[in-house]
Enzyme design. Structure first.
Site, PDB file in Angstrom:
ATOM      1  N   SER A  15       1.000  -1.201  -0.005  1.00  0.00           N
ATOM      2  CA  SER A  15      -0.406  -0.278   0.138  1.00  0.00           C
ATOM      3  C   SER A  15       0.956   0.796   0.307  1.00  0.00           C
ATOM      4  O   SER A  15       2.308   1.078   0.339  1.00  0.00           O
ATOM      5  CB  SER A  15      -0.796  -0.309   1.399  1.00  0.00           C
ATOM      6  OG  SER A  15      -0.474   0.396   2.482  1.00  0.00           O
ATOM      7  N   ILE A  17       3.523   4.586  -0.375  1.00  0.00           N
ATOM      8  CA  ILE A  17       4.415   4.720  -1.287  1.00  0.00           C
ATOM      9  C   ILE A  17       5.296   3.696  -2.139  1.00  0.00           C
ATOM     10  O   ILE A  17       5.568   3.646  -2.810  1.00  0.00           O
ATOM     11  CB  ILE A  17       5.298   5.815  -0.767  1.00  0.00           C
ATOM     12  CG1 ILE A  17       4.939   6.780  -0.202  1.00  0.00           C
ATOM     13  CG2 ILE A  17       6.708   5.863  -1.233  1.00  0.00           C
ATOM     14  CD1 ILE A  17       4.620   7.766   0.320  1.00  0.00           C
ATOM     15  N   SER A 141      10.386  10.911   6.862  1.00  0.00           N
ATOM     16  CA  SER A 141       8.695  11.614   7.038  1.00  0.00           C
ATOM     17  C   SER A 141      10.224  12.919   7.577  1.00  0.00           C
ATOM     18  O   SER A 141      10.511  12.868   7.920  1.00  0.00           O
ATOM     19  CB  SER A 141       8.097  11.238   8.504  1.00  0.00           C
ATOM     20  OG  SER A 141       6.946  12.310   8.447  1.00  0.00           O
ATOM     21  N   TYR A 154       5.301   8.642  16.606  1.00  0.00           N
ATOM     22  CA  TYR A 154       6.641   8.343  15.656  1.00  0.00           C
ATOM     23  C   TYR A 154       7.625   9.437  15.021  1.00  0.00           C
ATOM     24  O   TYR A 154       7.999   8.580  14.318  1.00  0.00           O
ATOM     25  CB  TYR A 154       4.833   8.508  14.069  1.00  0.00           C
ATOM     26  CG  TYR A 154       4.691   8.321  12.588  1.00  0.00           C
ATOM     27  CD1 TYR A 154       5.258   7.207  12.269  1.00  0.00           C
ATOM     28  CD2 TYR A 154       5.055  10.351  12.318  1.00  0.00           C
ATOM     29  CE1 TYR A 154       5.262   7.442  11.181  1.00  0.00           C
ATOM     30  CE2 TYR A 154       5.460   9.834  10.984  1.00  0.00           C
ATOM     31  CZ  TYR A 154       5.374   8.634  10.080  1.00  0.00           C
ATOM     32  OH  TYR A 154       5.011   8.290   9.314  1.00  0.00           O
ATOM     33  N   LYS A 158      11.264   8.026  13.992  1.00  0.00           N
ATOM     34  CA  LYS A 158      11.541   8.791  12.573  1.00  0.00           C
ATOM     35  C   LYS A 158      12.984   8.798  12.565  1.00  0.00           C
ATOM     36  O   LYS A 158      13.844   9.220  11.536  1.00  0.00           O
ATOM     37  CB  LYS A 158      10.776   9.796  11.639  1.00  0.00           C
ATOM     38  CG  LYS A 158       9.248   8.684  10.895  1.00  0.00           C
ATOM     39  CD  LYS A 158       9.814   7.840  10.113  1.00  0.00           C
ATOM     40  CE  LYS A 158       8.615   7.283   9.490  1.00  0.00           C
ATOM     41  NZ  LYS A 158       9.140   6.035   8.636  1.00  0.00           N
TER      42      LYS A 158
END
Length: 263
Positions: A15, A17, A141, A154, A158
Protein backbone atom coordinates in the site's frame (compact mmCIF):
# COMPACT_ATOMS: atom_id res chain seq x y z
CA UNK A 1 21.93 4.70 -11.30
CA UNK A 2 20.22 2.79 -14.08
CA UNK A 3 17.11 1.11 -12.64
CA UNK A 4 16.69 -1.46 -15.45
CA UNK A 5 17.44 -5.03 -14.30
CA UNK A 6 18.33 -3.88 -10.79
CA UNK A 7 17.01 -6.18 -8.05
CA UNK A 8 15.00 -3.95 -5.72
CA UNK A 9 13.44 -5.15 -2.47
CA UNK A 10 10.55 -3.00 -1.22
CA UNK A 11 9.05 -3.33 2.25
CA UNK A 12 5.60 -1.89 2.87
CA UNK A 13 4.88 -2.69 -0.78
CA UNK A 14 1.22 -3.60 -0.29
CA UNK A 15 0.00 0.00 0.00
CA UNK A 16 0.90 3.68 -0.04
CA UNK A 17 4.30 4.89 -1.17
CA UNK A 18 5.69 1.35 -1.33
CA UNK A 19 2.91 0.27 -3.68
CA UNK A 20 3.37 3.33 -5.89
CA UNK A 21 7.11 2.64 -6.07
CA UNK A 22 6.45 -0.93 -7.12
CA UNK A 23 4.43 0.20 -10.15
CA UNK A 24 6.93 2.85 -11.26
CA UNK A 25 9.99 0.67 -10.77
CA UNK A 26 8.30 -2.17 -12.66
CA UNK A 27 7.70 0.20 -15.57
CA UNK A 28 11.42 1.07 -15.51
CA UNK A 29 12.38 -2.59 -15.84
CA UNK A 30 13.49 -3.39 -12.30
CA UNK A 31 13.31 -6.89 -10.85
CA UNK A 32 11.18 -6.63 -7.70
CA UNK A 33 10.83 -8.36 -4.35
CA UNK A 34 7.64 -7.12 -2.67
CA UNK A 35 7.23 -7.45 1.08
CA UNK A 36 4.71 -6.58 3.78
CA UNK A 37 2.62 -8.51 6.29
CA UNK A 38 -0.35 -8.79 3.92
CA UNK A 39 0.37 -11.56 1.40
CA UNK A 40 -2.96 -11.17 -0.40
CA UNK A 41 -2.49 -7.43 -0.94
CA UNK A 42 1.01 -8.03 -2.29
CA UNK A 43 -0.40 -10.35 -4.94
CA UNK A 44 -2.93 -7.67 -5.88
CA UNK A 45 -0.07 -5.20 -6.34
CA UNK A 46 1.82 -7.73 -8.45
CA UNK A 47 -1.24 -8.30 -10.64
CA UNK A 48 -1.42 -4.56 -11.36
CA UNK A 49 2.19 -4.34 -12.53
CA UNK A 50 2.26 -4.02 -16.32
CA UNK A 51 5.70 -5.39 -17.18
CA UNK A 52 7.08 -8.95 -16.92
CA UNK A 53 5.52 -10.42 -13.77
CA UNK A 54 8.09 -13.23 -13.76
CA UNK A 55 10.49 -10.59 -12.42
CA UNK A 56 8.23 -9.84 -9.44
CA UNK A 57 8.37 -12.03 -6.34
CA UNK A 58 6.26 -11.92 -3.19
CA UNK A 59 8.03 -12.29 0.16
CA UNK A 60 5.83 -11.59 3.20
CA UNK A 61 7.54 -10.31 6.35
CA UNK A 62 6.66 -8.75 9.69
CA UNK A 63 9.00 -5.92 10.72
CA UNK A 64 7.81 -6.31 14.30
CA UNK A 65 9.19 -9.86 14.38
CA UNK A 66 12.86 -8.91 14.21
CA UNK A 67 14.04 -12.45 15.01
CA UNK A 68 12.64 -13.65 11.67
CA UNK A 69 14.35 -11.07 9.47
CA UNK A 70 17.69 -12.84 8.96
CA UNK A 71 15.88 -15.83 7.51
CA UNK A 72 13.67 -13.58 5.37
CA UNK A 73 16.76 -11.79 4.08
CA UNK A 74 18.40 -15.07 3.12
CA UNK A 75 15.23 -15.96 1.20
CA UNK A 76 15.26 -12.60 -0.57
CA UNK A 77 18.85 -13.04 -1.72
CA UNK A 78 18.13 -16.53 -3.06
CA UNK A 79 15.38 -15.27 -5.38
CA UNK A 80 17.70 -13.45 -7.80
CA UNK A 81 21.03 -14.33 -6.12
CA UNK A 82 21.45 -10.67 -5.22
CA UNK A 83 19.72 -7.56 -3.89
CA UNK A 84 21.00 -4.33 -5.42
CA UNK A 85 18.76 -1.94 -3.56
CA UNK A 86 16.43 -2.14 -0.57
CA UNK A 87 13.69 0.41 0.02
CA UNK A 88 12.53 0.52 3.63
CA UNK A 89 8.95 1.73 3.15
CA UNK A 90 7.21 -0.37 5.80
CA UNK A 91 5.91 1.37 8.89
CA UNK A 92 2.97 2.66 10.92
CA UNK A 93 1.93 6.18 11.90
CA UNK A 94 0.28 7.63 15.00
CA UNK A 95 -2.53 10.02 15.86
CA UNK A 96 -2.69 10.54 19.63
CA UNK A 97 -1.47 12.88 22.35
CA UNK A 98 1.81 11.80 23.96
CA UNK A 99 0.49 11.64 27.51
CA UNK A 100 -2.57 9.67 26.47
CA UNK A 101 -0.68 7.09 24.40
CA UNK A 102 -0.23 3.70 26.02
CA UNK A 103 3.47 2.93 26.40
CA UNK A 104 2.99 -0.40 24.61
CA UNK A 105 1.62 1.48 21.59
CA UNK A 106 4.62 3.82 21.53
CA UNK A 107 6.96 0.84 21.83
CA UNK A 108 5.18 -0.95 18.98
CA UNK A 109 5.62 2.08 16.72
CA UNK A 110 9.34 2.14 17.54
CA UNK A 111 9.65 -1.62 17.02
CA UNK A 112 8.08 -1.51 13.56
CA UNK A 113 9.47 1.76 12.22
CA UNK A 114 12.93 1.75 13.76
CA UNK A 115 14.04 -1.63 15.08
CA UNK A 116 12.51 -3.59 12.21
CA UNK A 117 14.28 -1.36 9.69
CA UNK A 118 17.57 -1.62 11.60
CA UNK A 119 17.34 -5.41 11.89
CA UNK A 120 16.61 -5.82 8.19
CA UNK A 121 19.50 -3.52 7.31
CA UNK A 122 21.91 -5.44 9.52
CA UNK A 123 20.81 -8.62 7.76
CA UNK A 124 21.24 -7.34 4.18
CA UNK A 125 24.27 -5.09 4.64
CA UNK A 126 26.93 -7.83 4.98
CA UNK A 127 25.82 -9.20 1.59
CA UNK A 128 26.10 -5.74 0.00
CA UNK A 129 29.52 -5.20 1.56
CA UNK A 130 30.76 -8.55 0.29
CA UNK A 131 29.76 -7.48 -3.22
CA UNK A 132 31.16 -3.99 -2.73
CA UNK A 133 27.94 -2.41 -4.03
CA UNK A 134 24.42 -1.63 -2.87
CA UNK A 135 21.93 1.10 -2.06
CA UNK A 136 19.78 1.46 1.06
CA UNK A 137 16.77 3.78 0.81
CA UNK A 138 14.95 4.75 3.99
CA UNK A 139 11.47 6.28 3.75
CA UNK A 140 11.43 8.59 6.74
CA UNK A 141 9.14 11.63 7.06
CA UNK A 142 9.31 15.39 7.46
CA UNK A 143 8.54 14.71 11.13
CA UNK A 144 11.87 12.93 11.20
CA UNK A 145 13.26 16.49 11.04
CA UNK A 146 10.84 18.16 13.46
CA UNK A 147 7.99 17.22 15.77
CA UNK A 148 4.28 18.06 15.52
CA UNK A 149 1.16 17.32 17.52
CA UNK A 150 -0.24 13.79 17.81
CA UNK A 151 2.90 12.13 16.40
CA UNK A 152 5.32 11.89 19.33
CA UNK A 153 6.27 8.21 19.02
CA UNK A 154 6.06 8.28 15.23
CA UNK A 155 8.29 11.34 15.07
CA UNK A 156 10.70 9.73 17.54
CA UNK A 157 10.94 6.61 15.37
CA UNK A 158 11.73 8.70 12.30
CA UNK A 159 14.27 10.88 14.15
CA UNK A 160 15.93 7.64 15.26
CA UNK A 161 16.19 6.45 11.66
CA UNK A 162 18.04 9.65 10.74
CA UNK A 163 20.50 9.25 13.60
CA UNK A 164 21.15 5.61 12.84
CA UNK A 165 21.53 5.85 9.06
CA UNK A 166 23.50 9.11 9.13
CA UNK A 167 25.93 7.38 11.48
CA UNK A 168 25.95 4.17 9.46
CA UNK A 169 26.83 6.14 6.32
CA UNK A 170 30.06 7.31 7.98
CA UNK A 171 31.05 3.76 8.91
CA UNK A 172 30.61 1.84 5.66
CA UNK A 173 32.32 1.81 2.29
CA UNK A 174 31.11 4.82 0.25
CA UNK A 175 30.25 2.41 -2.56
CA UNK A 176 27.24 1.44 -0.41
CA UNK A 177 24.84 4.36 -0.80
CA UNK A 178 22.28 5.45 1.79
CA UNK A 179 19.38 7.76 0.87
CA UNK A 180 16.91 9.11 3.43
CA UNK A 181 13.61 10.27 1.91
CA UNK A 182 11.36 12.60 3.91
CA UNK A 183 7.82 12.77 2.52
CA UNK A 184 5.35 15.34 3.75
CA UNK A 185 1.61 15.06 3.12
CA UNK A 186 1.19 12.25 0.58
CA UNK A 187 -2.26 10.94 -0.32
CA UNK A 188 -2.13 7.38 1.04
CA UNK A 189 -3.93 5.36 3.71
CA UNK A 190 -1.23 6.10 6.29
CA UNK A 191 -3.57 8.15 8.49
CA UNK A 192 -6.39 5.63 8.14
CA UNK A 193 -4.05 2.95 9.52
CA UNK A 194 -2.42 5.25 12.10
CA UNK A 195 -2.51 3.98 15.68
CA UNK A 196 -4.46 5.90 18.29
CA UNK A 197 -3.76 6.05 22.03
CA UNK A 198 -5.01 2.53 22.77
CA UNK A 199 -3.49 0.95 19.66
CA UNK A 200 -6.63 0.86 17.52
CA UNK A 201 -6.57 2.31 14.01
CA UNK A 202 -7.81 5.85 13.38
CA UNK A 203 -9.90 4.61 10.42
CA UNK A 204 -10.18 8.06 8.82
CA UNK A 205 -8.03 10.14 6.51
CA UNK A 206 -6.69 13.48 7.68
CA UNK A 207 -7.63 16.50 5.56
CA UNK A 208 -3.97 17.35 4.89
CA UNK A 209 -3.34 13.79 3.71
CA UNK A 210 -6.43 13.80 1.50
CA UNK A 211 -5.19 17.00 -0.16
CA UNK A 212 -1.57 15.87 -0.33
CA UNK A 213 0.69 14.93 -3.21
CA UNK A 214 -0.51 11.84 -5.11
CA UNK A 215 1.51 8.76 -4.20
CA UNK A 216 2.54 8.18 -7.81
CA UNK A 217 4.13 11.64 -8.01
CA UNK A 218 5.89 11.03 -4.72
CA UNK A 219 7.24 7.76 -6.13
CA UNK A 220 8.66 9.59 -9.15
CA UNK A 221 10.45 12.07 -6.87
CA UNK A 222 11.89 9.22 -4.83
CA UNK A 223 13.12 7.42 -7.94
CA UNK A 224 14.83 10.61 -9.13
CA UNK A 225 16.58 10.84 -5.75
CA UNK A 226 17.66 7.19 -6.00
CA UNK A 227 19.02 7.67 -9.51
CA UNK A 228 20.93 10.76 -8.40
CA UNK A 229 22.15 8.93 -5.25
CA UNK A 230 20.98 11.80 -3.03
CA UNK A 231 21.70 11.45 0.68
CA UNK A 232 18.55 13.25 1.92
CA UNK A 233 15.50 14.53 0.05
CA UNK A 234 12.26 16.25 1.09
CA UNK A 235 9.13 15.44 -0.91
CA UNK A 236 5.74 17.15 -0.77
CA UNK A 237 4.15 20.57 -1.01
CA UNK A 238 4.84 23.73 0.92
CA UNK A 239 5.07 21.74 4.17
CA UNK A 240 8.59 20.64 3.22
CA UNK A 241 9.82 24.22 3.76
CA UNK A 242 9.13 23.77 7.46
CA UNK A 243 12.50 22.02 7.61
CA UNK A 244 14.22 25.28 6.65
CA UNK A 245 12.03 27.32 8.98
CA UNK A 246 12.95 25.03 11.90
CA UNK A 247 16.65 25.27 11.03
CA UNK A 248 16.95 29.01 10.59
CA UNK A 249 14.08 30.42 12.69
CA UNK A 250 13.45 27.81 15.41
CA UNK A 251 11.63 30.19 17.75
CA UNK A 252 9.18 31.24 15.07
CA UNK A 253 8.73 27.65 13.97
CA UNK A 254 7.89 26.62 17.55
CA UNK A 255 5.22 29.32 17.82
CA UNK A 256 3.66 28.38 14.50
CA UNK A 257 3.55 24.64 15.14
CA UNK A 258 2.05 25.15 18.63
CA UNK A 259 -0.82 27.16 17.20
CA UNK A 260 -1.33 25.11 14.08
CA UNK A 261 -4.23 22.75 13.67
CA UNK A 262 -2.26 19.67 12.69
CA UNK A 263 -4.19 16.78 11.12
Amino acid sequence: MDIRNKVIWITGASSGIGEALAYKLNELGAKLILSSRNRESLYVVKSKCKINQLDIHILPLDLENTDSLKEVTASAIKIFNRVDLIIHSGGVSQRSLALETDLNVAQRIMNINFWGTVALTQSILPFMLSNNTGHIVVISSLVGKFGTKFRSAYSASKHALHGYFDSLRTEIDPKIKISIICPGFIKTNVTINALTADGTKQNSMDDAQANGMPAELCALEIIKAIQAEKEEVYVGGKEKYAVLLKRFLPGLFSKIVRKAKVT
